[in-house]
Structures are given as structure tokens and as C-alpha cells.
Design a protein around this motif. Structure first.
Motif, PDB file in Angstrom:
ATOM      1  N   LEU A   9      43.917  39.331  43.702  1.00  0.00           N
ATOM      2  CA  LEU A   9      44.865  38.234  43.526  1.00  0.00           C
ATOM      3  C   LEU A   9      44.700  37.200  44.632  1.00  0.00           C
ATOM      4  O   LEU A   9      44.616  35.994  44.375  1.00  0.00           O
ATOM      5  N   LYS A  10      44.673  37.677  45.866  1.00  0.00           N
ATOM      6  CA  LYS A  10      44.500  36.779  47.012  1.00  0.00           C
ATOM      7  C   LYS A  10      43.140  36.106  46.977  1.00  0.00           C
ATOM      8  O   LYS A  10      43.018  34.882  47.208  1.00  0.00           O
ATOM      9  N   LYS A  11      42.100  36.865  46.695  1.00  0.00           N
ATOM     10  CA  LYS A  11      40.752  36.312  46.681  1.00  0.00           C
ATOM     11  C   LYS A  11      40.607  35.236  45.602  1.00  0.00           C
ATOM     12  O   LYS A  11      40.021  34.172  45.834  1.00  0.00           O
ATOM     13  N   THR A  12      41.136  35.512  44.422  1.00  0.00           N
ATOM     14  CA  THR A  12      41.054  34.548  43.321  1.00  0.00           C
ATOM     15  C   THR A  12      41.835  33.283  43.653  1.00  0.00           C
ATOM     16  O   THR A  12      41.366  32.163  43.419  1.00  0.00           O
ATOM     17  N   ARG A  13      43.011  33.455  44.207  1.00  0.00           N
ATOM     18  CA  ARG A  13      43.843  32.299  44.567  1.00  0.00           C
ATOM     19  C   ARG A  13      43.136  31.418  45.593  1.00  0.00           C
ATOM     20  O   ARG A  13      43.089  30.191  45.465  1.00  0.00           O
TER      21      ARG A  13
END
Length: 503
Positions: free
Chosen positions: A146-150
């Protein structure tokens, strides 16, 4: 914020764009754009469709595949879409927000930049929960993707528009709902608002609970369509009128005491009744799973399910075909097999979560996966707003788990503070997918208004799909009781305080 023109790198020139690992907030080997093209215009105009990969740290872990949609007429805001089930397919970000009424323009059509990912594995290459055998893939699924994609999506917005989004929202249902709560807890400054519908908030407890149903179902407790219809009729007869109106909607399942033993077949009966084994399954479904130890954040187990909605949901979620368990029970088996035992051939029937040899692994997984941390003070301090929708007719996961989470946040931060940024709504009758009753409202519009204008939602009106029937979505823990007037109109109901509620 006014519309922002694409003053930076053109769409086609985004191909090959690299995002350094240093620009991604959690460990990766960097990311790259593999395709970028102007997509066919939708009703709001064309957009740049960007796809790419985020490379893992570990050689045995697959990439995180992502998609970002950059509208040519950008409104300066972004929406991160969550996934579903065990994920494994790239979220396109082109669809509607969960529970949006028919005809509501999608976020992309409204000018939002939208994005999503496959959470770090392909379901074709890693079916079921088998990706969990790879540690980095498990952590990506839990929260890290989630963090990486964001971070990658925001970087691409800055490259394309020469501007980062003014507001970034997260929307998701079921697994995506869990992901929404997770980003509020773990990455509180990254999102301005979150809409979480029917989240699998207590992921570990949920899977332990549903897996435990397999043994009694296989041991004579399986219920066919006629038996499920009998259950549905029994709960409606017992519970429907508790809100002042008999209309097929159970508004207060937590106050309904159904005597399932009254359905027991007498000697020689084979129709219009249930066997003791079947009744035992029903009662287990509605009773809490209490563990001998606490999961992450002190959660002691998993609540039972509300009564109601059996005819709509049980044939898929609980009871499968020809004596076999349903979909959610099978998800629980995959969880035990791959997340806990880490053995594809492990026999999950009769698995005992209280057995000492499993506790350490269960707790380890719970710490990764469960979105049950009640301390949302950092999210609140950053200005974040959170809306939770729980559907009381959902038999895919228990609405009580999400409502318990809301209660835990209220206890941790106090009610006055919680009400400033977190609103929960319990929707009667609506099932896991949101049908079977008044369910629909444009939550993104309400969330955006709350964030940008400070106007908090209160008791909002829900629309039933395909009909003119409306019903209030009362701010939990109040509930809708019929007062007078047209029973198909929300104005005929009042949101009532539950007994003992002093809010």
C-alpha cells in the motif's frame, strides 16, 4: 483546487520512467513504468493510463504490479483503490467507489487521479494464499504494498503534472476495507481521508473463526437451500419488527434472541426442520470465538455473526455445494494452510488455534495483518477523516468486528475526540456486496466535503438499488426506527440511541 494541466512529462514519455528506491518509503529495489498511453476518452475526457512494476528486495518475491490513471483534466486530487479477497490482480482504479449510487460518476470521470496494485503477487502464479509462503510477499499483502504503491503513484503525478495531489483518499471494501484502516493506522500522514466498507479488520480472528466451521459442516452440519430458507424465515419472523416495522429489514440484530433449538427435527421429521448437527453449526456461527490468548492489539478472538440475510448470503459464503463448506470457510482453510502452518498439504479441518505450537506464528501473522490498532491519534493529528460502513446482513465477515473496532478507538481516544474524525454507520440488511437493501450513497463526496470544507457527515440517506426505497444510515451506535409515514422513505424513520448509550 482548480484543475491542474499536465505541465510536466507527457503521457507517452512516461514510459521507462524510473522511481528510485530512495523515493519509496519502504524497502524496494525501485520501480519503473512499463507502459503509458492516452486511453480512450471516458465521459469526463481522456486520461493517461500508466502501468509498471515495483521491484522486490528479495530475489524470490514477485514484483508489485501497479496502475495509475492520470486524467488530462485533473482536479488536483487522488484516490487509491483497495483490493479484494487475497488480491493478486491489478486494481484498475476505473470503477466506482463502493456503495456509490447507480449513475454516480466514477472518481476518474470526476477528474481524480486514481491508482491501485495487485498487492505484490499474481493470483495466477500464486493461487489462494500460497504467496504467503514468501515472506516479502506476505508483508506486501499485509500493508507494505500500500505504501509502496502510493509513493510511486504520487511520484508519477508530480512527474506528469509537475504537482503533487492536494488531497489523497483511500477507498475499499472487504480486503480493501481492511487496507483502508491499515493505511490510517500505519501511514497516517499519507492520506487525507479513508472510506472503509465491510473491512476484514480482524483478519486473523476472522480466518480462525471461519476455518473452525469446516469440521462441523462436514460432520453432518451442512444445510441445503430449504434449510437456509427456513433459517432466513425464522430470523425475519423473530427480529424484523424490532424497529417498529415489518418490512424485511432487521435493524437491530444484536437485540434479537432467536431460539434455533425450536427448529430441531422431531423423530421421523425430514422437512421444515433442522438436525442437531445443523443447529450446532448455526449457533457456532453466531457465537464468538474466544481464544486463550490475545491477538494483536489485545483482541481476544472474533465476534459471532449477526442474524439475518441467510437466504441471500449463506449459499455462497457459508454453505457450498453438495455438503461442502462455502467460500469464506475455504478462505479460512487457505489462511491456516499457507499463513500459519506454511504447508500446502496441511489438513486444516479441526485445526486448534489454542494449541501451544501454533500461538507464536498466529501472533506473528496477526501483528502483520490485523488492522485493529485503536490509536488513530496520529491520523487525527494530520487532519485525516475516516468513514466506516458496516453491513448488518453481511455473512461473508461479521459486521460486529468493525463496530468493535470503532468502539476500541472511542475507548482509546474518548468519544468527543473520535467523533471529530471517525464516523461509523451500520446498514441494516445490506450484504457483503452491498445489495439486498438500502445501501448506496456517495461516500466519496461526503468524505471530500468533510476534508476540504470541514462539514462532517451525520445521518445520511441510503438508496436501494433499482427502487425508490430509502433509509437513513444512522451514525453508530444509533439505529433507524420507524416513526410514521411512508415506510419506503427515510424521512419516516428516526435515528435512535441504543439502550444505555449516552453519546
Amino acid at each position: 483546487m482548480p484543475a491542474v494541466a499536465d505541465t510536466g512529462t507527457s503521457c507517452e514519455d512516461l514510459v521507462g520512467t524510473a522511481i528510485s528506491a530512495d523515493d519509496i518509503g519502504l524497502p524496494t529495489s525501485g520501480a519503473e513504468v512499463t507502459t503509458a498511453r492516452v486511453a480512450s476518452p471516458n465521459t469526463a475526457g481522456a486520461y493517461c493510463l500508466v502501468e509498471g512494476r515495483i521491484a522486490p528486495v528479495s530475489a524470490d518475491a514477485p514484483d508489485i504490479r501497479f496502475r495509475v490513471n492520470l486524467p488530462l483534466d485533473w482536479n488536483g486530487k487522488a484516490v487509491h483503490f483497495g483490493g479484494g479477497g487475497y488480491n493478486g490482480t491489478v486494481v484498475t482504479g476505473t470503477g466506482s467507489v463502493p456503495s456509490a449510487p447507480a449513475g454516480t460518476p466514477t472518481p476518474l470521470q470526476q477528474g481524480y487521479a486514481t491508482f491501485g496494485s495487485d498487492s505484490g503477487h499474481s493470483s495466477a502464479e500464486h493461487p489462494g494464499g500460497s504467496f504467503a509462503l514468501i515472506e516479502e510477499s506476505l508483508v506486501n499483502f499485509a500493508y507494505a504494498a500500500l505504501k509502496k504503491t502510493r509513493d510511486v503513484a504520487v511520484s508519477l503525478m508530480e512527474t506528469h503534472y509537475d504537482h503533487t495531489p492536494g488531497q489523497t483518499y483511500f477507498v475499499g471494501s472487504s480486503q480493501g476495507g481492511r487496507e483502508g484502516l491499515m493505511v490510517a493506522q500505519r501511514f497516517p500522514t499519507d492520506y487525507d481521508g479513508v472510506f472503509s466498507r465491510v473491512p476484514v479488520v480482524n483478519f486473523t480472528g476472522q480466518q480462525l473463526f471461519v476455518n473452525a466451521l469446516a469440521e462441523p459442516i462436514l460432520d453432518g452440519g451442512w444445510i441445503d437451500a430449504a434449510g437456509i430458507a427456513l433459517l432466513d424465515a425464522t430470523t425475519r419472523t423473530t427480529c424484523d419488527g424490532l424497529d417498529g416495522l415489518v418490512d424485511g429489514i432487521i435493524s437491530r440484530p444484536q437485540d434479537c434472541d432467536v431460539d434455533f433449538e425450536a427448529l430441531l427435527c422431531e423423530a421421523g421429521e425430514t422437512a421444515g426442520c433442522l438436525t442437531q448437527e445443523q443447529i450446532d453449526v448455526v449457533e457456532q456461527f453466531h457465537a464468538p470465538l474466544v481464544l486463550e490468548y490475545a491477538l494483536a492489539n489485545g483482541v481476544a478472538g472474533y465476534p459471532g455473526f449477526p442474524v439475518g440475510g441467510e437466504a441471500n448470503d449463506w449459499p455462497f459464503w457459508v454453505m457450498g455445494a453438495n455438503g461442502a463448506p462455502g467460500f469464506t470457510v475455504n478462505l479460512g482453510a487457505d489462511f491456516i494452510r499457507y499463513f500459519i502452518a506454511q504447508d500446502p498439504d496441511f489438513d486444516t479441518v479441526g485445526f486448534d488455534p489454542n494449541a501451544p505450537e501454533w500461538r507464536e506464528r498466529i501472533l506473528e501473522v496477526s501483528e502483520l495483518l490485523d488492522a485493529t490498532d485503536p490509536d488513530l491519534s496520529a491520523f487525527h493529528a494530520s487532519g485525516g477523516k475516516l468513514i466506516l460502513q458496516e453491513n448488518l446482513g453481511d455473512n461473508g465477515r461479521s459486521a460486529f468486528a468493525g463496530l468493535d473496532y470503532h468502539a476500541s478507538v472511542t475507548e482509546a481516544l474518548n468519544k468527543g475526540r473520535t467523533d471529530k474524525f471517525f464516523r461509523a454507520y451500520a446498514v441494516p440488511k445490506a450484504d457483503h456486496s452491498g445489495g439486498a437493501g438500502p445501501n448506496d450513497v456517495d461516500w466519496l463526496a461526503l468524505l471530500d466535503r468533510w476534508v476540504t470544507d470541514g462539514r462532517a457527515p451525520r445521518d445520511v440517506v441510503l438508496q436501494e438499488r433499482g427502487t425508490d426505497r430509502t433509509r437513513p444510515a444512522c451514525e453508530w451506535p444509533t439505529w433507524s426506527r420507524y416513526f410514521r409515514g411512508d415506510p419506503d422513505q427515510a424521512t419516516s424513520f428516526k435515528c435512535m440511541k441504543a439502550p444505555g448509550f449516552k453519546g
